[in-house]
Scaffold this motif. Structure first.
Motif, PDB file in Angstrom:
ATOM      1  N   LEU A  92       0.848  -1.192   0.000  1.00  0.00           N
ATOM      2  CA  LEU A  92       0.000   0.000   0.000  1.00  0.00           C
ATOM      3  C   LEU A  92       0.885   1.244   0.000  1.00  0.00           C
ATOM      4  O   LEU A  92       1.898   1.295   0.720  1.00  0.00           O
ATOM      5  CB  LEU A  92      -0.899   0.018   1.240  1.00  0.00           C
ATOM      6  N   ARG A  93       0.455   2.245  -0.743  1.00  0.00           N
ATOM      7  CA  ARG A  93       1.291   3.446  -0.889  1.00  0.00           C
ATOM      8  C   ARG A  93       1.448   4.167   0.444  1.00  0.00           C
ATOM      9  O   ARG A  93       0.487   4.293   1.213  1.00  0.00           O
ATOM     10  CB  ARG A  93       0.728   4.391  -1.956  1.00  0.00           C
ATOM     11  N   HIS A  94       2.674   4.635   0.701  1.00  0.00           N
ATOM     12  CA  HIS A  94       2.946   5.406   1.908  1.00  0.00           C
ATOM     13  C   HIS A  94       2.141   6.706   1.839  1.00  0.00           C
ATOM     14  O   HIS A  94       2.089   7.348   0.794  1.00  0.00           O
ATOM     15  CB  HIS A  94       4.440   5.705   1.995  1.00  0.00           C
TER      16      HIS A  94
ATOM     17  N   LEU B 170     -13.771   3.203  -8.435  1.00  0.00           N
ATOM     18  CA  LEU B 170     -14.177   4.073  -7.323  1.00  0.00           C
ATOM     19  C   LEU B 170     -13.153   4.066  -6.187  1.00  0.00           C
ATOM     20  O   LEU B 170     -12.771   5.112  -5.664  1.00  0.00           O
ATOM     21  CB  LEU B 170     -15.549   3.614  -6.801  1.00  0.00           C
ATOM     22  N   PHE B 171     -12.677   2.874  -5.823  1.00  0.00           N
ATOM     23  CA  PHE B 171     -11.755   2.761  -4.690  1.00  0.00           C
ATOM     24  C   PHE B 171     -10.306   3.093  -5.075  1.00  0.00           C
ATOM     25  O   PHE B 171      -9.411   3.033  -4.238  1.00  0.00           O
ATOM     26  CB  PHE B 171     -11.867   1.380  -4.033  1.00  0.00           C
ATOM     27  N   ALA B 172     -10.107   3.450  -6.345  1.00  0.00           N
ATOM     28  CA  ALA B 172      -8.798   3.979  -6.773  1.00  0.00           C
ATOM     29  C   ALA B 172      -8.879   5.482  -7.001  1.00  0.00           C
ATOM     30  O   ALA B 172      -7.886   6.097  -7.372  1.00  0.00           O
ATOM     31  CB  ALA B 172      -8.353   3.281  -8.058  1.00  0.00           C
ATOM     32  N   SER B 173     -10.053   6.076  -6.777  1.00  0.00           N
ATOM     33  CA  SER B 173     -10.287   7.463  -7.193  1.00  0.00           C
ATOM     34  C   SER B 173      -9.897   8.488  -6.137  1.00  0.00           C
ATOM     35  O   SER B 173      -9.783   9.673  -6.444  1.00  0.00           O
ATOM     36  CB  SER B 173     -11.766   7.645  -7.513  1.00  0.00           C
ATOM     37  N   GLY B 174      -9.748   8.063  -4.894  1.00  0.00           N
ATOM     38  CA  GLY B 174      -9.517   9.028  -3.819  1.00  0.00           C
ATOM     39  C   GLY B 174     -10.798   9.684  -3.333  1.00  0.00           C
ATOM     40  O   GLY B 174     -10.755  10.545  -2.460  1.00  0.00           O
TER      41      GLY B 174
ATOM     42  N   ASP C 186       8.352   3.885  -1.807  1.00  0.00           N
ATOM     43  CA  ASP C 186       7.152   4.694  -1.566  1.00  0.00           C
ATOM     44  C   ASP C 186       5.948   3.854  -1.146  1.00  0.00           C
ATOM     45  O   ASP C 186       4.824   4.352  -1.092  1.00  0.00           O
ATOM     46  CB  ASP C 186       6.815   5.551  -2.797  1.00  0.00           C
ATOM     47  N   HIS C 187       6.149   2.575  -0.863  1.00  0.00           N
ATOM     48  CA  HIS C 187       5.060   1.705  -0.414  1.00  0.00           C
ATOM     49  C   HIS C 187       5.439   1.005   0.900  1.00  0.00           C
ATOM     50  O   HIS C 187       6.599   1.001   1.295  1.00  0.00           O
ATOM     51  CB  HIS C 187       4.726   0.647  -1.484  1.00  0.00           C
ATOM     52  N   VAL C 188       4.423   0.434   1.531  1.00  0.00           N
ATOM     53  CA  VAL C 188       4.641  -0.401   2.713  1.00  0.00           C
ATOM     54  C   VAL C 188       4.066  -1.782   2.415  1.00  0.00           C
ATOM     55  O   VAL C 188       2.895  -1.899   2.008  1.00  0.00           O
ATOM     56  CB  VAL C 188       3.961   0.213   3.967  1.00  0.00           C
TER      57      VAL C 188
HETATM   58  C1  LIG Z   1      -6.201  -1.776 -10.744  1.00  0.00           C
HETATM   59  C2  LIG Z   1      -5.531  -0.918  -9.712  1.00  0.00           C
HETATM   60  C3  LIG Z   1      -4.624  -1.486  -8.831  1.00  0.00           C
HETATM   61  C4  LIG Z   1      -4.001  -0.715  -7.842  1.00  0.00           C
HETATM   62  N1  LIG Z   1      -3.125  -1.320  -7.003  1.00  0.00           N
HETATM   63  C5  LIG Z   1      -2.528  -0.591  -6.041  1.00  0.00           C
HETATM   64  C6  LIG Z   1      -1.648  -1.223  -5.127  1.00  0.00           C
HETATM   65  O1  LIG Z   1      -1.399  -2.432  -5.194  1.00  0.00           O
HETATM   66  N2  LIG Z   1      -1.094  -0.464  -4.146  1.00  0.00           N
HETATM   67  C7  LIG Z   1      -1.339   0.891  -4.054  1.00  0.00           C
HETATM   68  O2  LIG Z   1      -0.801   1.529  -3.156  1.00  0.00           O
HETATM   69  N3  LIG Z   1      -2.170   1.510  -4.909  1.00  0.00           N
HETATM   70  C8  LIG Z   1      -2.779   0.806  -5.887  1.00  0.00           C
HETATM   71  N4  LIG Z   1      -3.641   1.411  -6.735  1.00  0.00           N
HETATM   72  C9  LIG Z   1      -3.896   2.859  -6.586  1.00  0.00           C
HETATM   73  C10 LIG Z   1      -4.825   3.155  -5.390  1.00  0.00           C
HETATM   74  O3  LIG Z   1      -6.025   2.407  -5.483  1.00  0.00           O
HETATM   75  C11 LIG Z   1      -5.178   4.662  -5.340  1.00  0.00           C
HETATM   76  O4  LIG Z   1      -3.979   5.385  -5.098  1.00  0.00           O
HETATM   77  C12 LIG Z   1      -6.209   4.996  -4.249  1.00  0.00           C
HETATM   78  O5  LIG Z   1      -6.646   6.342  -4.389  1.00  0.00           O
HETATM   79  C13 LIG Z   1      -5.685   4.867  -2.862  1.00  0.00           C
HETATM   80  O6  LIG Z   1      -6.731   5.155  -1.935  1.00  0.00           O
HETATM   81  P1  LIG Z   1      -6.381   5.961  -0.603  1.00  0.00           P
HETATM   82  O7  LIG Z   1      -6.189   7.386  -1.057  1.00  0.00           O
HETATM   83  O8  LIG Z   1      -7.531   5.764   0.318  1.00  0.00           O
HETATM   84  O9  LIG Z   1      -5.141   5.361  -0.100  1.00  0.00           O
HETATM   85  C14 LIG Z   1      -4.277   0.672  -7.741  1.00  0.00           C
HETATM   86  C15 LIG Z   1      -5.200   1.250  -8.635  1.00  0.00           C
HETATM   87  C16 LIG Z   1      -5.811   0.464  -9.607  1.00  0.00           C
HETATM   88  C17 LIG Z   1      -6.805   1.101 -10.554  1.00  0.00           C
END
Ligand SMILES: Cc1cc2nc3c(=O)[nH]c(=O)nc-3n(C[C@H](O)[C@H](O)[C@H](O)COP(=O)(O)O)c2cc1C
Length: 171
Positions: A62-64, A93-97, A138-140
């Protein structure tokens, strides 16, 4: 002449690395956890891998700086929701912020040792407790011991590769 181009690691740019890894298709998950304020957090995550069978352990990267990561680390637990092929819009949606993401999809809070369950969109859910974390760039990397598995297998898995979503194709 060779088909392979080899570069020293220090010359590999992030975009080039991302391009290469897009050729390694994977399933798509949403990692969820309850924050210290009692509210759900969750993010789309494809950097997920099975690590050990005994004890059953997986890792998600998961991104730091992510609010979802913060909730996972604070609570020491999370759920890995594996999305099915009709859940592409939820992956987006869950990648959108979007801070209202949990208002737009059905969920329940899940068991004590785990995180929120996306009850309409996951084909399988692993509830985990955090055993090890490791910052890498940049990830954990979050290692989770799976405490409970819930399965709803009415649809095939959702896949992501070459920057596109695809359903697992039945032959
Ligand atoms: C298909 C797909 C896979 C993703 N995989 C990751 C992942 O493995 N790790 C990660 O940090 N972000 C990943 N992302 C990006 C996060 O979903 C995105 O940064 C999101 O806004 C994070 O939510 P947050 O702001 O609540 O952390 C991915 C996005 C997509 C579309």
């Amino acid at each position: 002449m060779t088909d392979h181009e080899t570069l020293p690691a220090e010359e590999v740019e992030p975009d080039e690395f991302r391009d290469m890894m897009s050729g390694f298709p994977s399933g798509v998950s949403v990692v969820t956890a309850i924050g210290q304020d009692g509210l759900p957090r969750g993010m789309t995550c494809s950097s997920v891998c099975s690590v050990s069978l005994a004890p059953p352990t997986l890792v998600a990267c998961l991104r730091h700086g992510s609010p979802t990561l913060e909730a996972v680390l604070a609570g020491g637990r999370f759920a890995l929701n594996l999305l099915h092929s009709r859940a592409e819009s939820v992956a987006v949606l869950f990648a959108s912020g979007d801070p209202r993401r949990f208002d737009m999809t059905p969920w329940h809070s899940g068991p004590t040792a785990g995180g929120p369950h996306l009850i309409r969109d996951a084909h399988s859910i692993a509830d985990c407790t955090v055993t090890v974390t490791q910052r890498v760039g940049d990830h954990v990397a979050v290692f989770g011991r799976t405490r409970l598995i819930t399965r709803h297998q009415q649809h095939s898995p959702l896949l992501y590769g070459l920057r596109e979503f695809r359903p697992w194709a039945a032959t």
